[in-house]
Write a protein that holds these residues in place. Structure first.
Motif, mmCIF file in Angstrom:
data_model
loop_
_atom_site.group_PDB
_atom_site.id
_atom_site.type_symbol
_atom_site.label_atom_id
_atom_site.label_comp_id
_atom_site.label_asym_id
_atom_site.label_seq_id
_atom_site.Cartn_x
_atom_site.Cartn_y
_atom_site.Cartn_z
ATOM 1 N N HIS A 594 0.818 -1.213 0.000
ATOM 2 C CA HIS A 594 0.000 0.000 0.000
ATOM 3 C C HIS A 594 0.855 1.268 0.000
ATOM 4 O O HIS A 594 0.544 2.234 -0.674
ATOM 5 C CB HIS A 594 -0.913 -0.008 1.231
ATOM 6 N N ASN A 595 1.944 1.236 0.742
ATOM 7 C CA ASN A 595 2.787 2.415 0.916
ATOM 8 C C ASN A 595 3.984 2.384 -0.023
ATOM 9 O O ASN A 595 4.337 1.332 -0.567
ATOM 10 C CB ASN A 595 3.279 2.493 2.363
ATOM 11 N N PRO A 596 4.642 3.522 -0.223
ATOM 12 C CA PRO A 596 5.877 3.530 -1.025
ATOM 13 C C PRO A 596 6.953 2.688 -0.351
ATOM 14 O O PRO A 596 6.903 2.426 0.857
ATOM 15 C CB PRO A 596 6.281 5.017 -1.037
ATOM 16 N N ILE A 597 7.944 2.257 -1.135
ATOM 17 C CA ILE A 597 9.042 1.470 -0.594
ATOM 18 C C ILE A 597 9.967 2.385 0.195
ATOM 19 O O ILE A 597 10.473 3.384 -0.321
ATOM 20 C CB ILE A 597 9.813 0.754 -1.716
ATOM 21 N N ASP A 598 10.180 2.052 1.457
ATOM 22 C CA ASP A 598 11.015 2.871 2.331
ATOM 23 C C ASP A 598 12.493 2.773 1.937
ATOM 24 O O ASP A 598 12.935 1.752 1.402
ATOM 25 C CB ASP A 598 10.886 2.415 3.781
ATOM 26 N N PRO A 599 13.290 3.798 2.245
ATOM 27 C CA PRO A 599 14.747 3.664 2.146
ATOM 28 C C PRO A 599 15.220 2.544 3.064
ATOM 29 O O PRO A 599 14.663 2.352 4.153
ATOM 30 C CB PRO A 599 15.264 5.026 2.612
ATOM 31 N N ALA A 600 16.203 1.787 2.630
ATOM 32 C CA ALA A 600 16.720 0.673 3.432
ATOM 33 C C ALA A 600 18.233 0.730 3.492
ATOM 34 O O ALA A 600 18.899 1.094 2.508
ATOM 35 C CB ALA A 600 16.265 -0.664 2.848
ATOM 36 N N VAL A 601 18.778 0.375 4.650
ATOM 37 C CA VAL A 601 20.225 0.295 4.858
ATOM 38 C C VAL A 601 20.538 -1.092 5.404
ATOM 39 O O VAL A 601 20.030 -1.482 6.457
ATOM 40 C CB VAL A 601 20.723 1.378 5.838
ATOM 41 N N LEU A 602 21.371 -1.844 4.679
ATOM 42 C CA LEU A 602 21.716 -3.210 5.065
ATOM 43 C C LEU A 602 23.152 -3.246 5.574
ATOM 44 O O LEU A 602 24.066 -2.729 4.923
ATOM 45 C CB LEU A 602 21.562 -4.149 3.862
ATOM 46 N N LEU A 603 23.330 -3.856 6.747
ATOM 47 C CA LEU A 603 24.648 -3.996 7.357
ATOM 48 C C LEU A 603 25.013 -5.477 7.410
ATOM 49 O O LEU A 603 24.137 -6.343 7.407
ATOM 50 C CB LEU A 603 24.641 -3.408 8.773
ATOM 51 N N LEU A 604 26.300 -5.762 7.488
ATOM 52 C CA LEU A 604 26.755 -7.146 7.556
ATOM 53 C C LEU A 604 26.604 -7.671 8.984
ATOM 54 O O LEU A 604 27.080 -7.056 9.944
ATOM 55 C CB LEU A 604 28.207 -7.260 7.101
ATOM 56 N N ALA A 605 25.925 -8.814 9.110
ATOM 57 C CA ALA A 605 25.701 -9.421 10.426
ATOM 58 C C ALA A 605 26.940 -10.194 10.867
ATOM 59 O O ALA A 605 27.724 -10.668 10.039
ATOM 60 C CB ALA A 605 24.509 -10.368 10.352
ATOM 61 N N PRO A 606 27.123 -10.365 12.169
ATOM 62 C CA PRO A 606 28.218 -11.221 12.655
ATOM 63 C C PRO A 606 27.917 -12.679 12.331
ATOM 64 O O PRO A 606 26.777 -13.046 12.021
ATOM 65 C CB PRO A 606 28.213 -10.969 14.164
ATOM 66 N N ASN A 607 28.925 -13.499 12.427
ATOM 67 C CA ASN A 607 28.753 -14.922 12.133
ATOM 68 C C ASN A 607 28.133 -15.677 13.302
ATOM 69 O O ASN A 607 27.648 -16.798 13.152
ATOM 70 C CB ASN A 607 30.111 -15.547 11.773
ATOM 71 N N THR A 608 28.096 -15.042 14.464
ATOM 72 C CA THR A 608 27.585 -15.691 15.670
ATOM 73 C C THR A 608 26.077 -15.491 15.804
ATOM 74 O O THR A 608 25.578 -14.373 15.687
ATOM 75 C CB THR A 608 28.270 -15.120 16.917
ATOM 76 N N ILE A 609 25.348 -16.581 16.046
ATOM 77 C CA ILE A 609 23.903 -16.501 16.264
ATOM 78 C C ILE A 609 23.659 -16.379 17.765
ATOM 79 O O ILE A 609 23.795 -17.349 18.514
ATOM 80 C CB ILE A 609 23.180 -17.735 15.711
#
Length: 789
Positions: A594-609
């Motif tokens: 319904h809404n416009p696509i928001d700006p997104a910023v993707l960061l690299l996650a650590p390898n540890t869960i």
């Protein structure tokens, strides 16, 4: 006299079966639609009114004053900082009570180790919560229930799910298999139309040992604050006082606080009016259908007047005056209207479960509880009867006796048939308006459903985990899972489209650091974009070949690049120059269509869960059942103390709130358009039946003089097709305007062929309504026609 009136009225109904049936059925359909829509609109406008202090309760919201390019009203955040409550309590005596809550998201509760109960409706709340909101406790004390850490109160439904019919008060439940919580109370389930409708409530002080969040925390921004003003305090003045509550904190001084009344929390918290438009549209449809049934009644009454001339003349001869005749006719129309309303209430009660399922609301009609609504509807029925019968009554009562005996007044077309044509034209216009709007909305649903999301949702499974101990290396877990051919790819992230969204603000290189944009922050593993099948359109993806990306690099989407004003974002910096942009991903839908696509910023996650993560799996669609079994076993072995559930993204997509509203509106339009078409057919059938009966002799003479059945058919129907042309002029611009007002960022332009198809459907409705009677009249033996009197 009243008994005689009733006897004569019933005799007329029996003698004129088609007329009577058309009148009663038309009004019944109109009232049924009006009752159902009124119940729905009333339900949607009654959210949160179950709380005693409803008119004094406000949600404290944040207005991001320096947020640039804010999409879909997201410069208004319903979330606030925990310390907001304490600051308001300490500084402003205008507020009687202030409570802070935090949503817990997806979690599992255990009364027994082998029987988890999943819920995504739990919250944490402080000790003021039950002072602000009205909850009916079945066990425990609301004054003390939230006082101690590790305390929980359960809804009646949750209590039954966990303990059956056994009392829950005083017992212990496990949260996510880890944290024991003592049941301090049980409350009755809140009404469906409640903004805060938790299945369980944990004391806010429990957050301190669990997540290191306290009520004094200034920097956490994912809580909600509800404040209750003292009686007589002006909301505007109170809002002005708290506006700069965090002005002394440099990093958040641009967050201005606002008060949103509880009446707007569900409907319109950010003043966009999107859902209010839907409610107004429904109300308009209900009014249209009621008006249309009234027009039907007037038209049929006018037609019936052509058969009542001699009756009225005789009544005048024996002494009836104009006033008594008017009251007599109005009495008949009001009686028919009230009888139709009675039948409509019965039908509405039968249809209510079906309609409630269509709109996905808990609607009910209770004679004792809803007496004001019923009395109001009765008054509407009386007014409908008065307005429907007033013109025919005045029309007949005002003519001279000689004209009534001769029937000559019917030759003055300007008196009766001009009104009839106006009413029929508006009936056609209303029908065409609803048909076009329904078809257009159906095309919009098809368009939104089939629109490219920017990622591939089919074959995408996920599991939400809250890992608090026994840290696991993601790459090792991934390698084990990928040994099974049913699973193609695996990723890890904080958020996933249509599952969870994240949020935050950032500034960017070359701009005023105080000015920021709101965006979707997410931490992702190397495989995240590959699992989604999203495309890198500039720069590169995260890769093990670039170990320095951790905490220093980011990928943005096209919307972010546009907001930053960069044609070539690669190498630019954001977030106080801490993050360097290494790639741009094509836009993919995060939250809704319904809404416009928001700006997104993707960061690299650590390898540890560790902590809260979402694992996503691209699986072979032909082997989804097997893949679920493999994933359940593998994750269960790896995380034995962390409950989870394997789910699929298509279900999350179809469950999304805006998408459900689209479908609900569409099904509702279908429902009432069908009623409207049926109403049009009934009205036209009754009207044509009287038109044919009045022109029977004329038809016989024309046939004797050589007119063919086709010519007579055209003669009887031609005026209706001319009125259809007039209705097009009214309906097409109206439908085009309303459809273009429907809010959506992904809007299918109005389609000309839909308007053409609507006109064809209207013509077919007229043909279906008139063909049987007109063909029968056109093919009738002319001798019978001339002898009918």
């Amino acid at each position: 006299m009243n008994f005689l009136f009733l006897k004569l009225w019933l005799r007329k109904l029996k003698r004129n079966k088609i007329y009577s049936l058309a009148n009663v059925l038309g009004l019944t359909l109109g009232f049924t639609a009006f009752i159902l829509i009124s119940l729905f609109v009333r339900f949607e406008l009654s959210w949160d009114k179950s709380h005693r202090n409803y008119d004094r309760i406000y949600r404290v919201q944040r207005h991001m004053e320096k947020a640039l390019y804010a999409n879909n009203g997201n410069d208004i955040s319903p979330h606030s900082r925990p310390a907001t409550a304490r600051f308001i309590e300490d500084k402003f005596p205008e507020f009687e009570k202030v409570s802070v809550i935090r949503e817990n998201g997806s979690a599992f509760l255990f009364a027994e180790a082998e029987h988890p109960v999943f819920s995504d409706k739990g919250i944490y709340a402080d000790s003021c919560f039950f002072d602000v909101f009205t909850y009916q406790f079945m066990a425990g004390n609301p004054k003390t229930a939230m006082a101690e850490p590790y305390s929980v109160v359960l809804s009646e439904s949750m209590s039954k799910n966990l303990f059956g019919e056994m009392p829950a008060h005083g017992k212990t439940v496990l949260l996510d298999k880890k944290y024991p919580l003592k049941v301090a109370g049980v409350y009755r389930d809140q009404p469906y139309n409640s903004s805060v409708r938790p299945s369980y409530i944990i004391s806010f002080s429990t957050l301190q040992p669990l997540k290191n969040i306290s009520r004094d925390d200034v920097w956490t921004g994912d809580c909600m604050t509800y404040a209750m003003l003292k009686t007589g305090v002006s909301a505007e003045q109170a809002a002005a006082k708290i506006r700069d509550l965090f002005g002394e904190y440099e990093n958040i001084r641009n967050e201005k606080l606002e008060l949103c009344p509880l009446s707007k929390v569900y409907l319109n918290f950010n003043d966009r009016n999107d859902y209010l438009f839907v409610l107004r549209l429904f109300a308009l449809i209900g009014l249209f259908i009621l008006v249309m049934s009234g027009f039907n009644y007037i038209n049929l009454s006018l037609a019936k007047a052509s058969m009542l001339g001699k009756e009225v003349a005789v009544k005048k001869v024996i002494g009836s005056n104009r006033k008594s005749l008017i009251f007599h006719f109005l009495g008949e129309t009001i009686a028919v209207s009230l009888f139709s309303l009675l039948v409509a209430f019965f039908i509405a009660d039968l249809l209510l479960p079906v309609f409630a399922n269509v709109v996905d609301k808990q609607l009910d009609l209770n004679l004792r509880k809803d007496w004001l609504f019923i009395v109001g509807t009765i008054w509407i029925a009386v007014l409908t009867g008065i307005f429907s019968g007033l013109y025919p009554a005045l029309f007949l009562a005002s003519h001279k006796i000689t004209a009534l005996f001769k029937g000559s007044f019917f030759n003055k077309k300007r008196e009766s048939f001009s009104l009839k044509k106006v009413l029929i034209t508006f009936q056609f216009a209303i029908s065409l308006f609803l048909i076009v709007l329904t078809l257009s909305f159906a095309m919009q649903i098809k368009y939104v459903t089939g629109k490219d999301l920017g990622f591939e949702k089919e074959g995408l499974l996920y599991a939400k985990l809250n890992v608090s101990e026994n840290e696991v290396m993601f790459d090792q877990l991934k390698d084990r899972i990928l040994q099974h051919p049913e699973i193609k790819e695996v990723s890890m992230s904080r958020n996933l489209p249509f599952v969870s969204f994240g949020g935050g603000m950032t500034n960017w290189e070359g701009n005023d650091p105080e000015e920021k944009i709101t965006c979707r922050f997410n931490q992702i593993s190397y495989d995240y974009l590959s699992v989604l099948k999203a495309k890198i359109i500039a720069g590169r993806n995260f890769s093990p070949d670039f170990p320095g990306d951790q905490g220093k690099a980011c990928i943005i989407n096209e919307s972010a690049a546009k907001c930053f004003g960069w044609d070539d974002p690669i190498g630019k910096r954001i977030s106080d120059n801490r993050l360097t942009i290494v790639g741009v991903v094509s836009n993919f839908v995060y939250q809704d269509m319904h809404n416009p696509i928001d700006p997104a910023v993707l960061l690299l996650a650590p390898n540890t869960i560790s902590g809260e993560w979402i694992l996503a799996f691209r699986v072979n669609e032909q082997h989804q059942v097997k893949a679920r079994e493999i994933l359940t076993a593998s994750l269960g072995e790896t995380f034995p103390n962390d409950p989870f559930e394997i789910r699929d993204v298509p279900t999350a997509f179809n469950s999304e709130n805006a998408f459900q509203i689209y479908h609900s509106v569409n099904k509702t339009l279908y429902f009432f358009t069908f009623l409207n078409i049926l109403l049009a057919i009934v009205g036209m059938f009754g009207l044509v039946s009287f038109s044919v009966s009045r022109r029977t002799k004329e038809i016989g003479i024309r046939k004797i003089n050589g007119s063919s059945p086709l010519r007579i058919f055209n003669l009887l129907n031609s005026e209706y097709f001319l009125l259809i042309v007039y209705s097009l002029v009214i309906a097409f611009p109206s439908a085009w305007f309303v459809y273009n007002q429907i809010p959506s960022a992904n809007k299918l332009p109005a389609q000309p062929w839909v308007f053409a198809l609507g006109a064809v459907v209207l013509v077919l409705i007229v043909l279906v309504s008139t063909s049987y009677l007109t063909i029968k009249a056109a093919t009738k033996n002319p001798v019978e026609a001339l002898r009918y009197e």
